[in-house]
Motif scaffolding. Sequence first.
Motif, PDB file in Angstrom:
ATOM      1  N   GLY A  65     -11.755  14.374   1.174  1.00  0.00           N
ATOM      2  CA  GLY A  65     -12.113  14.928   2.477  1.00  0.00           C
ATOM      3  C   GLY A  65     -12.084  13.934   3.616  1.00  0.00           C
ATOM      4  O   GLY A  65     -12.360  14.296   4.760  1.00  0.00           O
ATOM      5  N   ASN A  66     -11.753  12.675   3.317  1.00  0.00           N
ATOM      6  CA  ASN A  66     -11.657  11.657   4.372  1.00  0.00           C
ATOM      7  C   ASN A  66     -10.189  11.470   4.762  1.00  0.00           C
ATOM      8  O   ASN A  66      -9.320  11.421   3.889  1.00  0.00           O
ATOM      9  N   GLN A  67      -9.947  11.334   6.052  1.00  0.00           N
ATOM     10  CA  GLN A  67      -8.589  11.069   6.530  1.00  0.00           C
ATOM     11  C   GLN A  67      -8.512   9.623   7.003  1.00  0.00           C
ATOM     12  O   GLN A  67      -9.312   9.195   7.839  1.00  0.00           O
ATOM     13  N   ILE A  68      -7.570   8.881   6.462  1.00  0.00           N
ATOM     14  CA  ILE A  68      -7.419   7.478   6.858  1.00  0.00           C
ATOM     15  C   ILE A  68      -6.047   7.340   7.525  1.00  0.00           C
ATOM     16  O   ILE A  68      -5.006   7.553   6.886  1.00  0.00           O
ATOM     17  N   PHE A  69      -6.048   6.987   8.793  1.00  0.00           N
ATOM     18  CA  PHE A  69      -4.811   6.891   9.585  1.00  0.00           C
ATOM     19  C   PHE A  69      -4.301   5.446   9.587  1.00  0.00           C
ATOM     20  O   PHE A  69      -5.047   4.508   9.276  1.00  0.00           O
TER      21      PHE A  69
ATOM     22  N   LEU B 169      14.198  -0.940   0.094  1.00  0.00           N
ATOM     23  CA  LEU B 169      12.760  -0.741  -0.078  1.00  0.00           C
ATOM     24  C   LEU B 169      12.297   0.472   0.713  1.00  0.00           C
ATOM     25  O   LEU B 169      11.504   1.275   0.241  1.00  0.00           O
ATOM     26  N   LYS B 170      12.842   0.629   1.938  1.00  0.00           N
ATOM     27  CA  LYS B 170      12.456   1.778   2.758  1.00  0.00           C
ATOM     28  C   LYS B 170      12.738   3.079   2.014  1.00  0.00           C
ATOM     29  O   LYS B 170      11.965   4.033   2.079  1.00  0.00           O
ATOM     30  N   ASP B 171      13.860   3.135   1.295  1.00  0.00           N
ATOM     31  CA  ASP B 171      14.221   4.346   0.560  1.00  0.00           C
ATOM     32  C   ASP B 171      13.205   4.666  -0.525  1.00  0.00           C
ATOM     33  O   ASP B 171      13.023   5.815  -0.911  1.00  0.00           O
ATOM     34  N   LYS B 172      12.558   3.594  -1.044  1.00  0.00           N
ATOM     35  CA  LYS B 172      11.641   3.798  -2.165  1.00  0.00           C
ATOM     36  C   LYS B 172      10.275   4.288  -1.695  1.00  0.00           C
ATOM     37  O   LYS B 172       9.476   4.748  -2.480  1.00  0.00           O
ATOM     38  N   ILE B 173       9.979   4.124  -0.426  1.00  0.00           N
ATOM     39  CA  ILE B 173       8.646   4.474   0.057  1.00  0.00           C
ATOM     40  C   ILE B 173       8.443   5.984   0.011  1.00  0.00           C
ATOM     41  O   ILE B 173       9.267   6.757   0.479  1.00  0.00           O
ATOM     42  N   LYS B 174       7.323   6.377  -0.586  1.00  0.00           N
ATOM     43  CA  LYS B 174       7.127   7.772  -0.925  1.00  0.00           C
ATOM     44  C   LYS B 174       6.871   8.652   0.289  1.00  0.00           C
ATOM     45  O   LYS B 174       7.453   9.696   0.434  1.00  0.00           O
ATOM     46  N   LYS B 175       5.991   8.219   1.159  1.00  0.00           N
ATOM     47  CA  LYS B 175       5.587   9.105   2.252  1.00  0.00           C
ATOM     48  C   LYS B 175       6.707   9.237   3.283  1.00  0.00           C
ATOM     49  O   LYS B 175       7.258   8.253   3.735  1.00  0.00           O
ATOM     50  N   GLU B 176       7.041  10.492   3.625  1.00  0.00           N
ATOM     51  CA  GLU B 176       8.073  10.736   4.624  1.00  0.00           C
ATOM     52  C   GLU B 176       7.610  10.251   5.988  1.00  0.00           C
ATOM     53  O   GLU B 176       8.323   9.581   6.694  1.00  0.00           O
ATOM     54  N   ASN B 177       6.378  10.612   6.345  1.00  0.00           N
ATOM     55  CA  ASN B 177       5.870  10.261   7.661  1.00  0.00           C
ATOM     56  C   ASN B 177       4.666   9.340   7.507  1.00  0.00           C
ATOM     57  O   ASN B 177       3.587   9.775   7.099  1.00  0.00           O
ATOM     58  N   PHE B 178       4.877   8.087   7.846  1.00  0.00           N
ATOM     59  CA  PHE B 178       3.811   7.102   7.654  1.00  0.00           C
ATOM     60  C   PHE B 178       2.617   7.386   8.569  1.00  0.00           C
ATOM     61  O   PHE B 178       1.505   6.945   8.296  1.00  0.00           O
ATOM     62  N   GLN B 179       2.851   8.128   9.649  1.00  0.00           N
ATOM     63  CA  GLN B 179       1.751   8.415  10.585  1.00  0.00           C
ATOM     64  C   GLN B 179       0.766   9.447  10.021  1.00  0.00           C
ATOM     65  O   GLN B 179      -0.338   9.597  10.527  1.00  0.00           O
ATOM     66  N   ASP B 180       1.185  10.166   8.985  1.00  0.00           N
ATOM     67  CA  ASP B 180       0.261  11.135   8.367  1.00  0.00           C
ATOM     68  C   ASP B 180      -0.958  10.411   7.806  1.00  0.00           C
ATOM     69  O   ASP B 180      -0.841   9.290   7.307  1.00  0.00           O
ATOM     70  N   PRO B 181      -2.127  11.063   7.868  1.00  0.00           N
ATOM     71  CA  PRO B 181      -3.294  10.414   7.250  1.00  0.00           C
ATOM     72  C   PRO B 181      -3.193  10.458   5.728  1.00  0.00           C
ATOM     73  O   PRO B 181      -2.574  11.361   5.170  1.00  0.00           O
ATOM     74  N   ILE B 182      -3.788   9.444   5.089  1.00  0.00           N
ATOM     75  CA  ILE B 182      -4.013   9.522   3.645  1.00  0.00           C
ATOM     76  C   ILE B 182      -5.338  10.250   3.481  1.00  0.00           C
ATOM     77  O   ILE B 182      -6.342   9.870   4.087  1.00  0.00           O
ATOM     78  N   GLU B 183      -5.337  11.325   2.706  1.00  0.00           N
ATOM     79  CA  GLU B 183      -6.561  12.117   2.546  1.00  0.00           C
ATOM     80  C   GLU B 183      -7.150  11.892   1.160  1.00  0.00           C
ATOM     81  O   GLU B 183      -6.481  12.117   0.141  1.00  0.00           O
TER      82      GLU B 183
END
Length: 335
Positions: free
Chosen positions: A22-26, A5-19
């Motif tokens: 114009g809103n950043q959600i951490f 499942l980890k391999d399937k997760i799209k985002k490389e760095n989960f700590q990055d905000p979802i934008e």
Amino acid sequence: MTSKLKDKIKKENFQDPIEIEGNQIFPGQDLEVKIPVAKMPSDTRLYMHTFIYRSVNKGPTVLILAGIHGDEINGIEIASQLNFDKIFKNLKCGNVIVLPLVNVFGFNNFSRDVPDGKDVNRSFPGSSTGSLASRVAYIITKTLLPHCDYAIDLHTGGASRYNYPQVRYSSKVEGCTELAEAFNAPLMIDLPLIPNSLRRVAKDQNVKAIVYEGGESERLDNLAISCGKSGILKVLSHFGMIDLGMLESKNKTTKISETFWQRSSKSGIFIWCKSSGDLVKKGEVMGIIKDPYGYNKIEIKSKYSGIIIGHNNASIVNQGDALFHIGKDQNETSF
Ligand SMILES: [Zn+2]
């Protein structure tokens, strides 16, 4: 969470905000973002209310959408009940993005489509300068799907046709069978991707997408709503995002790969005696059609053996109208 499942997760760095807009959600944050869709002729601006829920722990991002067809309110009710119950507030891992109502135009006008008559779910991937339907589709394609690993698109039958709670998926798209099985709806129907649909564009973006269908348009249905809610919760539990505890039990799912429409041979008043969820044998009477004066009455006999996955609730039908949607059990264990 499994390493697969980890391999399937799209985002490389989960700590990055979802934008989004114009809103950043951490990680650890929740936010409602009102994405502007368009203006009405009255100069009233319309928004797509988008709720983003983030855990502090890495995990998949699941998109839940409802009301792409604006008059299909069961899905809207499913999403809004889950929002109201604050189910996504304490995710153990991953993110959930919820759009309880995509097609605000259709909802306001009791319509499946947007005001130009176009179907949003046939307008993907869409365009920022295209038709209204195309612009709505484009927002989902460009603003939301790139953040997501999975998508659950909530629908109902249209035009007085009731759909027994069912998940539609493509076994040819990797990961979709797993997602559909995790949802654990009473019916699982393997259907090819429709051109220009959300499921189709999701595949192109490596998002595993399924459609949940339950009930009919413009009508709330308790069975459809409860199956839809429990399906979403079971998916999140499957990915380790929530803990269902005692509610984890699996229900029977019938897998269907072949479906048939039985249409009306006569016009008249339609009264069914079999309906969605019923098993039928070939030749079994499912209902009658009669004229309004009492001269003639015909029986509608099933042309197939199977399970009724959808039926028409219209009381007056024309010759050729779809009356019963019948699915053949993939394993043929029930018949
Ligand atoms: Zn729909």
